[in-house]
Scaffold this motif. Structure first.
Motif, PDB file in Angstrom:
ATOM      1  N   VAL A   1      40.670  28.324  21.448  1.00 51.15           N
ATOM      2  CA  VAL A   1      39.070  28.331  21.437  1.00 51.15           C
ATOM      3  C   VAL A   1      38.697  29.511  20.586  1.00 51.15           C
ATOM      4  O   VAL A   1      37.848  29.542  19.764  1.00 51.15           O
ATOM      5  N   GLY A   2      39.486  30.599  20.750  1.00 54.87           N
ATOM      6  CA  GLY A   2      39.033  31.851  19.916  1.00 54.87           C
ATOM      7  C   GLY A   2      39.463  31.593  18.661  1.00 54.87           C
ATOM      8  O   GLY A   2      38.739  32.122  17.545  1.00 54.87           O
ATOM      9  N   THR A   3      40.464  30.634  18.119  1.00 53.89           N
ATOM     10  CA  THR A   3      40.846  30.712  16.802  1.00 53.89           C
ATOM     11  C   THR A   3      39.790  29.848  16.014  1.00 53.89           C
ATOM     12  O   THR A   3      39.219  29.975  14.912  1.00 53.89           O
ATOM     13  N   ILE A   4      39.312  28.621  16.731  1.00 48.94           N
ATOM     14  CA  ILE A   4      38.128  27.870  16.418  1.00 48.94           C
ATOM     15  C   ILE A   4      36.788  28.695  16.010  1.00 48.94           C
ATOM     16  O   ILE A   4      36.207  28.456  15.168  1.00 48.94           O
ATOM     17  N   ALA A   5      36.572  29.657  17.242  1.00 49.58           N
ATOM     18  CA  ALA A   5      35.540  30.325  16.824  1.00 49.58           C
ATOM     19  C   ALA A   5      35.478  31.010  15.544  1.00 49.58           C
ATOM     20  O   ALA A   5      34.544  31.494  14.885  1.00 49.58           O
ATOM     21  N   VAL A   6      36.765  32.001  15.466  1.00 46.05           N
ATOM     22  CA  VAL A   6      37.003  32.368  14.389  1.00 46.05           C
ATOM     23  C   VAL A   6      36.682  31.913  13.055  1.00 46.05           C
ATOM     24  O   VAL A   6      36.184  32.148  12.097  1.00 46.05           O
ATOM     25  N   PHE A   7      37.234  30.771  12.869  1.00 45.18           N
ATOM     26  CA  PHE A   7      37.027  29.851  11.835  1.00 45.18           C
ATOM     27  C   PHE A   7      35.537  29.351  11.534  1.00 45.18           C
ATOM     28  O   PHE A   7      35.164  29.501  10.431  1.00 45.18           O
ATOM     29  N   THR A   8      34.841  29.101  12.772  1.00 45.50           N
ATOM     30  CA  THR A   8      33.453  28.837  12.432  1.00 45.50           C
ATOM     31  C   THR A   8      32.768  29.956  11.990  1.00 45.50           C
ATOM     32  O   THR A   8      31.870  29.633  11.035  1.00 45.50           O
ATOM     33  N   LEU A   9      32.969  31.218  12.387  1.00 47.32           N
ATOM     34  CA  LEU A   9      32.269  32.400  11.909  1.00 47.32           C
ATOM     35  C   LEU A   9      32.373  32.384  10.628  1.00 47.32           C
ATOM     36  O   LEU A   9      31.546  32.878   9.744  1.00 47.32           O
ATOM     37  N   VAL A  10      33.737  32.525  10.235  1.00 56.64           N
ATOM     38  CA  VAL A  10      34.073  32.520   8.750  1.00 56.64           C
ATOM     39  C   VAL A  10      33.469  31.797   7.721  1.00 56.64           C
ATOM     40  O   VAL A  10      32.736  31.780   6.745  1.00 56.64           O
ATOM     41  N   TRP A  11      33.379  30.344   8.441  1.00 59.17           N
ATOM     42  CA  TRP A  11      32.672  29.405   7.641  1.00 59.17           C
ATOM     43  C   TRP A  11      31.236  29.303   7.464  1.00 59.17           C
ATOM     44  O   TRP A  11      30.860  29.163   6.497  1.00 59.17           O
ATOM     45  N   VAL A  12      30.767  29.855   8.497  1.00 60.20           N
ATOM     46  CA  VAL A  12      29.131  30.070   8.416  1.00 60.20           C
ATOM     47  C   VAL A  12      28.794  31.441   7.634  1.00 60.20           C
ATOM     48  O   VAL A  12      27.922  31.287   6.824  1.00 60.20           O
ATOM     49  N   HIS A  13      29.659  32.377   7.427  1.00 64.37           N
ATOM     50  CA  HIS A  13      29.450  33.311   6.836  1.00 64.37           C
ATOM     51  C   HIS A  13      29.642  33.180   5.316  1.00 64.37           C
ATOM     52  O   HIS A  13      28.752  33.368   4.235  1.00 64.37           O
ATOM     53  N   SER A  14      30.477  32.197   5.145  1.00 57.95           N
ATOM     54  CA  SER A  14      30.924  31.797   3.809  1.00 57.95           C
ATOM     55  C   SER A  14      29.615  30.976   3.264  1.00 57.95           C
ATOM     56  O   SER A  14      29.313  31.013   2.063  1.00 57.95           O
ATOM     57  N   GLU A  15      29.317  30.278   3.816  1.00 58.40           N
ATOM     58  CA  GLU A  15      28.007  29.281   3.636  1.00 58.40           C
ATOM     59  C   GLU A  15      26.803  30.008   3.482  1.00 58.40           C
ATOM     60  O   GLU A  15      26.144  29.844   2.292  1.00 58.40           O
ATOM     61  N   THR A  16      26.686  31.178   4.194  1.00 55.23           N
ATOM     62  CA  THR A  16      25.385  31.815   4.000  1.00 55.23           C
ATOM     63  C   THR A  16      25.562  32.655   2.904  1.00 55.23           C
ATOM     64  O   THR A  16      24.456  32.782   1.970  1.00 55.23           O
ATOM     65  N   SER A  17      26.845  33.245   2.443  1.00 55.72           N
ATOM     66  CA  SER A  17      26.938  34.166   1.226  1.00 55.72           C
ATOM     67  C   SER A  17      26.569  33.199   0.122  1.00 55.72           C
ATOM     68  O   SER A  17      26.188  33.581  -0.944  1.00 55.72           O
ATOM     69  N   THR A  18      27.253  31.970   0.298  1.00 58.18           N
ATOM     70  CA  THR A  18      27.127  30.939  -0.961  1.00 58.18           C
ATOM     71  C   THR A  18      25.684  30.620  -1.087  1.00 58.18           C
ATOM     72  O   THR A  18      25.184  30.734  -2.400  1.00 58.18           O
ATOM     73  N   ARG A  19      25.006  30.261  -0.468  1.00 60.40           N
ATOM     74  CA  ARG A  19      23.639  29.971  -0.445  1.00 60.40           C
ATOM     75  C   ARG A  19      22.630  31.371  -0.827  1.00 60.40           C
ATOM     76  O   ARG A  19      21.832  31.177  -1.797  1.00 60.40           O
TER      77      ARG A  19
END
Length: 243
Positions: free
Chosen positions: A215-233
């Motif tokens: 669960v912790g690993t999935i949460a970290v990957f989710t935060l990284v993905w959201v941060h990456s998508e936000t930065s890209t936009r």
């Protein structure tokens, strides 16, 4: 009308009592009351131990390919060896043999001879000696870790919380000596119940820790993905405004 009492296959004795030609007369005086449920309980306590807590970490070090393959191989080896041990309990026939082998050394003596029994007995005693050393050291390390954890919680992580291991080894040895004086300690029903409870506790602890890690690993990957998508936009909007 005669009523026939039906026997539950899970609660009726697995082995019937009849005469044995074993040289040990004590073998004939044992009343066998083992059932399917008691056999399952003993198998669980024998297979599942504290080592299951480090099983996930060990498999993770091997990777997604070698780890599952090793678990499958060890599972096959366990099934083969357990079937061989079951077949060696009676001699000379594994189903109706009149001689019962109550230990591994007796089975080796019956099937391979007395010389092989002495060789196997030597390795068995060496393994017992190694197990004793390993459990003593592990118990001392565990007790020291508990004290250090409590010290850090009370005094802070910068506190000099250092404890030796010799005292804990001696305490563990004293406890073992005291428990070894209890007559028929291995036949205590409460001991089997406590051992089964501890085995399930090890299992559920390992599952909970593994689930929390996933669960912790999935949460970290989710935060990284959201941060990456936000930065890209944000970069895309900035370049569009500049254009």
């Amino acid at each position: 009308m005669v009523e026939v009492e039906e026997r539950d296959e899970h609660t009726s004795p697995l082995l019937t009592d009849y005469a044995s030609s074993s040289a040990d007369s004590h073998n004939n005086s044992i009343k066998r009351t083992g059932t399917v449920w008691t056999a399952i309980a003993h198998i669980i306590t024998g297979v599942i131990g504290s080592g299951v807590l480090s099983l996930a970490w060990s498999v993770a070090q091997l990777g997604w390919i070698a780890g599952p393959i090793c678990m499958l191989i060890f599972g096959i080896i366990t099934i083969i060896s357990s079937n061989m041990l079951c077949d060696c309990y009676r001699y000379p026939d594994p189903e109706v043999g009149h001689i019962r082998n109550r230990s591994y050394a007796e089975a080796v003596r019956s099937y391979l001879g007395k010389k092989s029994m002495w060789v196997a007995g030597t390795f068995i005693q060496e393994s017992y000696f190694g197990y004793g050393i390993a459990y003593t050291i592990t118990s001392a390390i565990s007790m020291r870790a508990i004290l250090k954890s409590n010290c850090y919680h009370k005094e802070g992580h910068d506190a000099p919380c250092e404890y030796g291991e010799s005292l804990f080894m001696l305490l563990f040895g004293v406890v073992q000596v005291l428990f070894s004086q209890i007559p028929d300690f291995h036949n205590m029903e409460l001991l089997s119940i406590v051992a089964a409870i501890m085995s399930f506790a090890y299992t559920f602890t390992g599952l909970a820790l593994g689930f929390a890690k996933v669960v912790g690993t999935i949460a970290v990957f989710t935060l990284v993905w959201v941060h990456s998508e936000t930065s890209t936009r944000g970069e895309h909007n900035l370049m569009s405004n500049i254009h």
